[in-house]
Each structure stands twice: as structure tokens, then as C-alpha cells.
Design a protein around this motif. Structure first.
Motif, short mmCIF file in Angstrom:
data_model
loop_
_atom_site.label_atom_id
_atom_site.label_comp_id
_atom_site.label_asym_id
_atom_site.label_seq_id
_atom_site.Cartn_x
_atom_site.Cartn_y
_atom_site.Cartn_z
N LYS A 151 0.78 -1.25 0.03
CA LYS A 151 -0.05 -0.17 -0.04
C LYS A 151 1.02 1.25 -0.12
O LYS A 151 0.51 2.29 -0.71
CB LYS A 151 -0.95 0.04 1.08
CG LYS A 151 -2.00 -0.97 1.05
CD LYS A 151 -2.95 -1.00 2.34
CE LYS A 151 -4.21 -1.94 2.29
NZ LYS A 151 -5.08 -1.75 3.54
N LEU A 152 2.07 1.31 0.75
CA LEU A 152 2.80 2.35 0.76
C LEU A 152 3.47 2.64 -0.42
O LEU A 152 3.76 3.68 -0.96
CB LEU A 152 3.83 2.30 1.80
CG LEU A 152 3.25 2.41 3.35
CD1 LEU A 152 4.28 2.08 4.44
CD2 LEU A 152 2.62 3.81 3.69
N ASN A 153 4.04 1.60 -1.07
CA ASN A 153 4.49 1.71 -2.46
C ASN A 153 3.51 2.18 -3.48
O ASN A 153 3.57 2.96 -4.52
CB ASN A 153 5.15 0.49 -2.88
CG ASN A 153 6.54 0.15 -2.13
OD1 ASN A 153 7.36 1.09 -2.14
ND2 ASN A 153 6.65 -1.12 -1.78
N ASP A 154 2.21 1.67 -3.37
CA ASP A 154 1.35 2.26 -4.40
C ASP A 154 0.90 3.58 -4.20
O ASP A 154 0.73 4.43 -5.11
CB ASP A 154 -0.16 1.42 -4.16
CG ASP A 154 0.03 -0.03 -4.60
OD1 ASP A 154 1.04 -0.45 -5.22
OD2 ASP A 154 -0.92 -0.82 -3.87
N VAL A 155 1.02 4.17 -2.88
CA VAL A 155 1.04 5.69 -2.67
C VAL A 155 2.02 6.32 -3.24
O VAL A 155 1.79 7.58 -3.80
CB VAL A 155 0.86 5.86 -1.18
CG1 VAL A 155 0.64 7.15 -0.77
CG2 VAL A 155 -0.49 5.34 -0.61
N LYS A 156 3.20 5.53 -3.14
CA LYS A 156 4.62 6.50 -3.45
C LYS A 156 4.54 6.51 -5.15
O LYS A 156 4.69 7.74 -5.56
CB LYS A 156 5.59 5.66 -3.03
CG LYS A 156 7.03 6.15 -3.52
CD LYS A 156 8.34 5.16 -2.92
CE LYS A 156 9.42 5.75 -3.39
NZ LYS A 156 9.70 5.63 -4.88
N TYR A 157 3.95 5.43 -5.57
CA TYR A 157 4.10 5.47 -7.20
C TYR A 157 3.04 6.82 -7.62
O TYR A 157 3.09 7.38 -8.64
CB TYR A 157 3.60 4.15 -7.89
CG TYR A 157 4.80 3.26 -7.38
CD1 TYR A 157 6.17 3.62 -7.12
CD2 TYR A 157 4.52 1.90 -7.42
CE1 TYR A 157 6.93 2.55 -6.90
CE2 TYR A 157 5.44 1.07 -6.92
CZ TYR A 157 6.62 1.31 -6.73
OH TYR A 157 7.64 0.38 -6.48
N LYS A 158 1.84 6.72 -6.87
CA LYS A 158 0.64 7.77 -7.14
C LYS A 158 1.31 9.10 -7.18
O LYS A 158 0.95 9.99 -8.02
CB LYS A 158 -0.60 7.48 -6.46
CG LYS A 158 -1.18 6.06 -6.83
CD LYS A 158 -2.42 5.85 -6.10
CE LYS A 158 -3.05 4.47 -6.46
NZ LYS A 158 -4.49 4.13 -5.65
N LEU A 159 1.93 9.34 -5.89
CA LEU A 159 2.40 10.52 -5.74
C LEU A 159 3.41 11.15 -6.76
O LEU A 159 3.30 12.19 -7.16
CB LEU A 159 3.05 10.76 -4.16
CG LEU A 159 2.04 10.68 -3.02
CD1 LEU A 159 2.71 10.61 -1.91
CD2 LEU A 159 1.00 11.90 -3.20
N GLU A 160 4.26 10.02 -7.13
CA GLU A 160 5.36 10.33 -8.02
C GLU A 160 4.68 10.68 -9.62
O GLU A 160 5.20 11.67 -10.23
CB GLU A 160 6.29 9.05 -8.29
CG GLU A 160 7.14 8.95 -7.04
CD GLU A 160 7.80 7.74 -7.16
OE1 GLU A 160 7.74 6.88 -7.83
OE2 GLU A 160 8.94 7.67 -6.32
N LYS A 161 3.53 9.80 -9.88
CA LYS A 161 2.86 10.20 -11.12
C LYS A 161 2.09 11.46 -11.10
O LYS A 161 2.38 12.16 -12.17
CB LYS A 161 1.85 8.99 -11.22
CG LYS A 161 1.30 9.09 -12.75
CD LYS A 161 0.14 7.81 -13.03
CE LYS A 161 -0.19 8.12 -14.36
NZ LYS A 161 -0.83 9.45 -14.55
N ARG A 162 1.74 11.95 -9.91
CA ARG A 162 1.01 13.12 -10.00
C ARG A 162 1.97 14.30 -9.99
O ARG A 162 1.56 15.20 -10.71
CB ARG A 162 0.10 13.43 -8.62
CG ARG A 162 -0.99 12.32 -8.38
CD ARG A 162 -1.80 12.63 -7.34
NE ARG A 162 -2.97 11.59 -7.08
CZ ARG A 162 -3.72 11.59 -6.01
NH1 ARG A 162 -3.43 12.39 -5.08
NH2 ARG A 162 -4.74 10.89 -6.11
N ALA A 163 3.09 14.14 -9.36
CA ALA A 163 4.21 15.07 -9.39
C ALA A 163 4.69 15.21 -10.72
O ALA A 163 4.83 16.45 -11.30
CB ALA A 163 5.24 14.75 -8.44
#
Length: 364
Positions: free
Chosen positions: A120-132
Motif C-alpha cells: 500500500k505504501l509503495n502504491d501511494v508512493k507511485y501515485k504521488l510520483e505520477k501526480r508530481a
């Protein structure tokens, strides 16, 4: 973790039974008693009978107490081990959250017991990176467009000033030449107005919020009116826009904003349609939803570009054109408006045909 605690408890119980039956009453009784009596005689200076009596009072008569103390010590050890593991887990989770906050590029790793949380934390990390990345790319596209538009504004403005200066200096200029200069100046003025409007679109897209004022709209009339308004853009290329709707159809939506959606889609269809082609506009009701489609014939849009066509500041034609180039906001704004109505807007393209479909729910 739970299995480990159960295992330690079983070991504690076994040790307790060993202490109870072996250490005090079993095979280890005599060696332990002799060692304790020798300790009392040599260190505490007690005689043999006093030492033996002390052994009986301390151990033989208080066997349950020593067993209880042993279990308490074991439980404290177990609690300490479990607490240490939980503390380590919390520390690792805290470090992982810090990595998210610091936008670290490293992947998050947690113990096997926390695999679900790691995912879950890695999923959040990837989503934040994509949004950035998306935000950075959108900002870069916007900055590039502003630079392009600022550069393009100079061209028609320079021409307008130049031709007006000629008209002002040569008052006795022949009528034919004067009309030519006036026509060119007017064309450049229209182009300048278009570029300035695009600047306003870029600013207004980020500042305005969409507030809907809905009422019942005769969809047939609205689409025919939109098609008629674009006749000046269609005629020079021999294009046509026809509306095919069976019977009367109404839709509950914001009249002005929905008209803006249709304008943006039709304008895009005209820009990328082949000369002497026909743009077909149709609508139908299905399952309490209204589907409005715009089909044009032109170059097939590649799938990778089709996915980005509704992103703000994205232009299908990456080559800058001073005649047809725009800020790349029309379809993005249309998407925002349709979503505000609770609907969707999609696009498909194959075999030199592109179709935009707008879906508006009946209860929008």
C-alpha cells in the motif's frame, strides 16, 4: 508474529514443568540441595542442619511461589520481546512515511509480516510520483505555450504596426493598394485577438470553478445552431457539419457550458478533418443517458496520443502552427464541464475516422 508468541508461551510452560518436577522434586533435587547447603555453610557460615532447614523453608515449602515467579519472569521476557518487535515495526513504518514525505526515489521495504502495508505504501508512493510528474509536465507545457504565444503575438503586431504606418505615411496611396493593406491588417488583428484569447484561456482554466445552471434544453436545436455557427470555418475547406437526430430530444444541463463543450469538440474536428469531408453529429437516448457523438474523417490519432487528448495544455499537433495552433485547453475544459454534469467524454480513432462521444446522464 502471533505464531512466535504462541511458540514462546509453549516453551515457557515446558520450562515451568521442568522446574516444578525436575529442579525441585526430580533428578536435579539432590545436586541443587547439596549446592545450596554448601553455599550456606561456606558463605553464610551456617551449620549443616540450619542450612538444610533454610533449604526446606525457602524451596520445599514455597514451591508454588517460585513457580509463579518463574512464570512472571518468563512472561516479562516474552512481553519485552514482543514489544521490541512492535517498536521496530513502528520505527520502520515511520521511516517509510518519512521517505514518502521526502519524495525519496528508493522503494519502500518492510518485514515479511508487513507485506500488505509495504504494498500500500509503495502504491501511494507511485501515485504521488505520477501526480508530481504530470503536474510538472503540465506546467512545462503551459510555460512552453506561453513562450510560443508571446513570440507569436509579436508577428501579427509587427505587421499591424507596419501596415498602419504605411497607410498613415502614404495618404495618397492608390485605393487598390490601400484596400489590400487594410485587409492584411484586419487579418493580422483577428490573429492577434485569437492569441490574446488563448492567454485568457490559460489563466481562466486554473482560476475559475465550474458552477452549473441547468434547465431543459432542446438538443436538436442546440446542435443545429452550433453547426450553423461554424459555417465560416467549414466553407473555406469545403467541409460540412450535419446533424442526424430522430425525433425531438431534450437534455437537462447547463445550456451555455454544454454549448461550449460542443463548440470545442466541433472546432477540433474541423481542424483535423480532411478537406471536402463531412462531420456527422448525432444523439440518442439509452438507459437514462444521452449520448452525443461527433464523427469526422481525418488522420487516425495514435493510441498514445489519444490517451492524452483531454489533458490540459496538450496539443495533438506538437508542431507549432501560427494559424491553427491553440493553447490545448478546449478538450480539457470540455472534459471538466462534462464531468461536472456527472457524465463522461471519450474519443476513439481508427481507419481515418475519429469519434468523440459525450454522455450526459438524465438526472444530471
Amino acid at each position: 508474529m502471533i505464531l512466535q508468541i504462541v511458540f514462546i508461551l509453549i516453551i515457557a510452560i515446558i520450562i515451568g514443568f521442568i522446574i516444578n518436577f525436575a529442579f525441585i522434586d526430580g533428578v536435579l533435587q539432590a545436586p541443587f540441595a547439596d549446592a545450596f547447603i554448601a553455599f550456606c555453610e561456606n558463605v553464610l557460615q551456617l551449620d549443616y542442619f540450619a542450612a538444610q532447614n533454610a533449604y526446606n523453608v525457602l524451596f520445599q515449602q514455597n514451591k508454588p511461589l517460585w513457580l509463579t515467579i518463574g512464570f512472571i519472569l518468563l512472561l516479562l521476557i516474552i512481553f519485552y520481546i514482543a514489544l521490541s518487535r512492535f517498536t521496530r515495526y513502528f520505527h520502520q513504518i515511520s521511516n517509510s512515511i518519512t521517505m514518502l514525505a521526502d519524495e525519496s526515489e528508493k522503494e519502500i521495504h518492510l518485514p515479511t509480516e508487513l507485506d500488505f502495508l509495504e504494498k500500500k505504501l509503495n502504491d501511494v508512493k507511485y501515485k504521488l510520483e505520477k501526480r508530481a510528474r504530470d503536474a510538472q509536465e503540465a506546467e512545462q507545457r503551459k510555460n512552453d505555450l506561453v513562450v510560443y504565444l508571446a513570440h507569436d503575438i509579436k508577428t501579427p503586431l509587427t505587421s499591424i504596426i507596419g501596415y498602419l504606418s504605411l497607410l498613415d505615411e502614404a495618404r495618397d496611396m492608390p485605393v487598390e493598394q490601400k484596400e489590400k493593406y487594410v485587409t492584411i491588417t484586419l487579418e493580422k488583428s483577428y490573429r492577434l485577438e485569437q492569441l490574446i484569447n488563448e492567454f485568457f484561456e490559460i489563466t481562466r482554466f486554473n482560476l475559475q470553478s465550474i458552477v452549473l445552471e441547468k434547465d431543459l434544453i432542446p438538443l436538436n436545436y442546440m446542435l443545429m445552431q452550433v453547426a450553423d455557427e461554424f459555417y465560416p470555418l467549414l466553407a473555406p475547406k469545403g467541409q460540412k457539419a450535419i446533424v442526424n437526430i430522430d425525433g425531438e430530444m431534450t437534455i437537462y444541463a447547463d445550456r451555455n457550458k454544454l454549448a461550449r463543450v460542443f463548440n470545442n469538440i466541433l472546432k477540433n474536428a474541423i481542424a483535423y478533418s480532411e478537406p471536402n469531408s463531412t462531420i456527422e453529429i448525432s444523439a440518442q437516448n439509452e438507459n437514462n443517458q444521452t449520448f452525443i457523438s461527433f464523427k469526422n474523417t481525418g488522420k487516425t490519432i495514435p493510441p498514445e496520443k489519444l490517451k492524452m487528448i483531454f489533458e490540459k495544455f496538450y496539443r495533438l499537433d506538437s508542431a507549432r502552427s501560427t494559424q491553427t495552433g491553440s493553447a490545448g485547453l478546449g478538450l480539457a475544459i470540455s472534459n471538466e464541464i462534462v464531468q461536472a454534469h456527472g457524465g463522461t467524454i471519450t474519443a476513439t480513432s481508427h481507419h481515418n475516422q475519429t469519434v468523440f462521444i459525450v454522455m450526459i446522464p438524465a438526472n444530471s
